[in-house]
Design a protein around this motif. Structure first.
Motif, PDB file in Angstrom:
ATOM      1  N   PHE A  54       0.818  -1.209   0.000  1.00  0.00           N
ATOM      2  CA  PHE A  54       0.000   0.000   0.000  1.00  0.00           C
ATOM      3  C   PHE A  54       0.855   1.263   0.000  1.00  0.00           C
ATOM      4  N   ALA A  55       1.984   1.237   0.702  1.00  0.00           N
ATOM      5  CA  ALA A  55       2.839   2.421   0.752  1.00  0.00           C
ATOM      6  C   ALA A  55       3.360   2.779  -0.638  1.00  0.00           C
ATOM      7  N   ARG A  56       3.706   1.773  -1.419  1.00  0.00           N
ATOM      8  CA  ARG A  56       4.213   2.035  -2.770  1.00  0.00           C
ATOM      9  C   ARG A  56       3.096   2.431  -3.729  1.00  0.00           C
ATOM     10  N   SER A  57       1.970   1.750  -3.640  1.00  0.00           N
ATOM     11  CA  SER A  57       0.943   1.930  -4.654  1.00  0.00           C
ATOM     12  C   SER A  57       0.037   3.126  -4.367  1.00  0.00           C
ATOM     13  N   ILE A  58      -0.357   3.300  -3.113  1.00  0.00           N
ATOM     14  CA  ILE A  58      -1.238   4.419  -2.785  1.00  0.00           C
ATOM     15  C   ILE A  58      -0.443   5.706  -2.665  1.00  0.00           C
ATOM     16  N   GLY A  59       0.814   5.603  -2.208  1.00  0.00           N
ATOM     17  CA  GLY A  59       1.677   6.779  -2.141  1.00  0.00           C
ATOM     18  C   GLY A  59       1.967   7.203  -0.713  1.00  0.00           C
ATOM     19  N   GLU A  60       3.252   7.342  -0.395  1.00  0.00           N
ATOM     20  CA  GLU A  60       3.670   7.699   0.958  1.00  0.00           C
ATOM     21  C   GLU A  60       3.074   9.024   1.424  1.00  0.00           C
ATOM     22  N   THR A  61       2.830   9.956   0.487  1.00  0.00           N
ATOM     23  CA  THR A  61       2.391  11.293   0.884  1.00  0.00           C
ATOM     24  C   THR A  61       0.877  11.417   1.008  1.00  0.00           C
ATOM     25  N   THR A  62       0.120  10.383   0.668  1.00  0.00           N
ATOM     26  CA  THR A  62      -1.329  10.482   0.754  1.00  0.00           C
ATOM     27  C   THR A  62      -1.792  10.358   2.199  1.00  0.00           C
ATOM     28  N   ASP A  63      -2.975  10.894   2.469  1.00  0.00           N
ATOM     29  CA  ASP A  63      -3.541  10.774   3.814  1.00  0.00           C
ATOM     30  C   ASP A  63      -3.789   9.327   4.183  1.00  0.00           C
ATOM     31  N   VAL A  64      -4.165   8.505   3.188  1.00  0.00           N
ATOM     32  CA  VAL A  64      -4.459   7.100   3.483  1.00  0.00           C
ATOM     33  C   VAL A  64      -3.238   6.427   4.096  1.00  0.00           C
ATOM     34  N   VAL A  65      -2.070   6.619   3.481  1.00  0.00           N
ATOM     35  CA  VAL A  65      -0.857   5.968   3.973  1.00  0.00           C
ATOM     36  C   VAL A  65      -0.313   6.660   5.216  1.00  0.00           C
ATOM     37  N   SER A  66      -0.295   7.976   5.213  1.00  0.00           N
ATOM     38  CA  SER A  66       0.358   8.698   6.314  1.00  0.00           C
ATOM     39  C   SER A  66      -0.496   8.783   7.572  1.00  0.00           C
ATOM     40  N   LYS A  67      -1.854   8.678   7.429  1.00  0.00           N
ATOM     41  CA  LYS A  67      -2.700   8.904   8.599  1.00  0.00           C
ATOM     42  C   LYS A  67      -3.735   7.818   8.867  1.00  0.00           C
ATOM     43  N   GLU A  68      -4.148   7.049   7.844  1.00  0.00           N
ATOM     44  CA  GLU A  68      -5.367   6.264   7.983  1.00  0.00           C
ATOM     45  C   GLU A  68      -5.178   4.752   7.998  1.00  0.00           C
ATOM     46  N   MET A  69      -4.005   4.236   7.708  1.00  0.00           N
ATOM     47  CA  MET A  69      -3.854   2.783   7.606  1.00  0.00           C
ATOM     48  C   MET A  69      -3.720   2.137   8.982  1.00  0.00           C
ATOM     49  N   TYR A  70      -4.298   0.967   9.104  1.00  0.00           N
ATOM     50  CA  TYR A  70      -4.119   0.130  10.295  1.00  0.00           C
ATOM     51  C   TYR A  70      -2.902  -0.760  10.063  1.00  0.00           C
ATOM     52  N   THR A  71      -1.768  -0.352  10.582  1.00  0.00           N
ATOM     53  CA  THR A  71      -0.489  -1.037  10.359  1.00  0.00           C
ATOM     54  C   THR A  71       0.030  -1.580  11.680  1.00  0.00           C
ATOM     55  N   PHE A  72       0.564  -2.805  11.636  1.00  0.00           N
ATOM     56  CA  PHE A  72       1.030  -3.437  12.876  1.00  0.00           C
ATOM     57  C   PHE A  72       2.132  -4.443  12.544  1.00  0.00           C
ATOM     58  N   PRO A  73       3.056  -4.681  13.482  1.00  0.00           N
ATOM     59  CA  PRO A  73       4.059  -5.738  13.277  1.00  0.00           C
ATOM     60  C   PRO A  73       3.478  -7.083  13.687  1.00  0.00           C
ATOM     61  N   GLU A 117     -10.203   6.911  10.323  1.00  0.00           N
ATOM     62  CA  GLU A 117     -10.609   8.290  10.094  1.00  0.00           C
ATOM     63  C   GLU A 117     -11.826   8.584  10.958  1.00  0.00           C
ATOM     64  N   ARG A 118     -12.227   9.832  10.999  1.00  0.00           N
ATOM     65  CA  ARG A 118     -13.326  10.220  11.875  1.00  0.00           C
ATOM     66  C   ARG A 118     -14.626   9.622  11.356  1.00  0.00           C
ATOM     67  N   PRO A 119     -15.283   8.783  12.155  1.00  0.00           N
ATOM     68  CA  PRO A 119     -16.544   8.196  11.700  1.00  0.00           C
ATOM     69  C   PRO A 119     -17.593   9.282  11.471  1.00  0.00           C
ATOM     70  N   GLN A 120     -18.384   9.122  10.426  1.00  0.00           N
ATOM     71  CA  GLN A 120     -19.463  10.043  10.110  1.00  0.00           C
ATOM     72  C   GLN A 120     -20.482   9.295   9.276  1.00  0.00           C
ATOM     73  N   LYS A 121     -21.536   9.986   8.881  1.00  0.00           N
ATOM     74  CA  LYS A 121     -22.628   9.345   8.147  1.00  0.00           C
ATOM     75  C   LYS A 121     -22.100   8.628   6.910  1.00  0.00           C
ATOM     76  N   GLY A 122     -22.362   7.321   6.838  1.00  0.00           N
ATOM     77  CA  GLY A 122     -21.951   6.545   5.680  1.00  0.00           C
ATOM     78  C   GLY A 122     -20.473   6.226   5.627  1.00  0.00           C
ATOM     79  N   ARG A 123     -19.716   6.588   6.651  1.00  0.00           N
ATOM     80  CA  ARG A 123     -18.270   6.338   6.637  1.00  0.00           C
ATOM     81  C   ARG A 123     -17.871   5.711   7.974  1.00  0.00           C
TER      82      ARG A 123
END
Length: 416
Positions: A54-73, A117-123
């Protein structure tokens, strides 16, 4: 003894039940039926991948990679990530499983995805997507087929009214490079007017400034150069082929020249199906062409185009699906419980949804059966020691009544 505290549902997750579940299932069932019409193969992929997928394909600078992914060892020390979307995992499987031999490959999948991410209507933080991709097809016809599939899906769900297909071109590599340089020059002249987020994007992902929702950015973004001034002849011809194909297929669309995708591997077609019925969360289905994605994962240059849609958002637009209740066989007299059980088993083997009401007081069983909202009831009772039966319909048509009677009555007659 202290009362045991029941753990609450984790924030951002959901328990789907009743009418909500029926709408949810209707989306998935309709998607599965429509994707078969277009000969898309169903595929299942892991719910977690190596983080670098995901880091390579979605992009290191995107919010998804930098803030939103559930990553664990994991216990072996490898970094794993719960999938935040499907495309990257499908691209990885295309390379590692040798699926290149089947190209062009039309794939469809669905399931849970995860974003913090912050839960909201439909998300939600765990939500669900349907996804369709074509890998190994560089022709505009692939874009047309995917968009036609999406359009038919929305129509067959009954939610196409008020949903608009917004379409744009991102051009080829030469187009994008020239446009990107012009955008950077424009935004550099207005650095002092940009938000903090857009200033950060200016160095790494300047195209994303164009779709900024920050009111400080809108005047600068609206005055930025448009892509049409930089389109190469090939890129213009590709976009024209897509639009002409959509018109031939009867798919309505509108141009949104500010619709962008920030990552460099996106090419040519970008699109969103948008509605005004979900408030700020108006996009119900979105995608585009990503001809550089496979290369970002170490593969050869490979064309790709796809889209994804949130099941929850699509379900929110649905009317309540018709609930086709079961046949309920009722033992209204003690001693007929086994006869009711046998009748229900026969109905189920014949492909008819059925339940038996054989619990509790025989006098209350009919009322209990009605609470289950059956399509029809078949009551078994004893009158003066003789077995009798009665059939009642609650919306079932005559063919359905006749089919149930043909299965149950011979069993009843055999016991008289």
């Amino acid at each position: 003894m202290a009362r045991i505290q029941t753990p609450n549902r984790v924030r951002g997750t959901q328990d789907i039940f009743g009418s909500e579940q029926r709408r949810f299932a209707h989306v998935l069932d309709t998607f599965d039926r429509v994707r078969k019409l277009y000969c898309f193969q169903r595929v299942e992929i892991p719910v977690f991948e190596a983080t670098e997928v995901f880091a390579r394909s979605i992009g290191e600078t995107t919010d998804v990679v930098s803030k939103e992914m559930y990553t664990f060892p994991d216990r072996g020390g490898d970094s794993l990530t719960l999938r935040p979307e499907f495309t990257a995992g499908l691209a990885r499987a295309y390379l590692t499983e040798g699926w290149q031999q089947f190209a062009p490959l039309k794939l469809a999948t669905s399931g849970a995805v995860f974003r913090y991410e912050r839960p909201q209507k439909g998300r939600y933080r765990q939500f669900h997507q349907i996804d369709a991709e074509i890998l190994g097809a560089p022709e505009p016809a692939a874009d047309v087929e995917l968009l036609t599939l999406a359009d038919q899906l929305l129509h067959e769900l009954g939610i196409a009214e008020g949903v608009t297909l917004q379409l744009n071109t991102l051009g080829d590599a030469a187009t994008r490079d020239a446009w990107r340089a012009a955008l950077v020059a424009h935004f550099e002249q207005h650095r002092g007017e940009l938000s903090e987020d857009s200033l950060a994007r200016l160095d790494k992902n300047p195209l994303r400034i164009l779709d900024s929702k920050d009111p400080r950015d809108r005047p600068v973004a609206d005055a930025a150069p448009g892509i049409d001034d930089f389109l190469t002849a090939d890129a213009g011809a590709f976009f024209e082929s897509v639009t002409r194909g959509l018109e031939a297929a009867g798919v309505a669309w509108t141009r949104n020249a500010r619709l962008v995708r920030g990552l460099d591997y996106y090419r040519h077609t970008a699109f969103e199906f948008v509605t005004d019925r979900l408030g700020a969360q108006g996009t119900v289905l979105a995608g585009g062409r990503y001809d550089g994605l496979i290369e970002s994962l170490g593969g050869p240059a490979t064309a790709g185009v796809g889209w994804a849609a949130g099941v929850e958002r699509l379900a929110m637009l649905l009317e309540e699906p018709a609930f086709d209740g079961p046949v309920n066989v009722i033992a209204e007299s003690a001693g007929l419980e086994l006869a009711a059980t046998a009748a229900v088993a026969a109905l189920r083997r014949a492909g008819i949804a059925a339940e038996a009401t054989i619990e509790g007081s025989p006098r209350k069983r009919f009322d209990k059966a009605l609470k289950r909202k059956p399509s029809q009831t078949y009551s078994l009772s004893l009158r003066d020691g003789a077995l009798t039966h009665a059939q009642r319909a609650y919306g079932a048509d005559q063919d359905a009544l006749d089919r149930v009677r043909a299965i149950v009555e011979p069993m009843v007659v055999a016991q008289q």
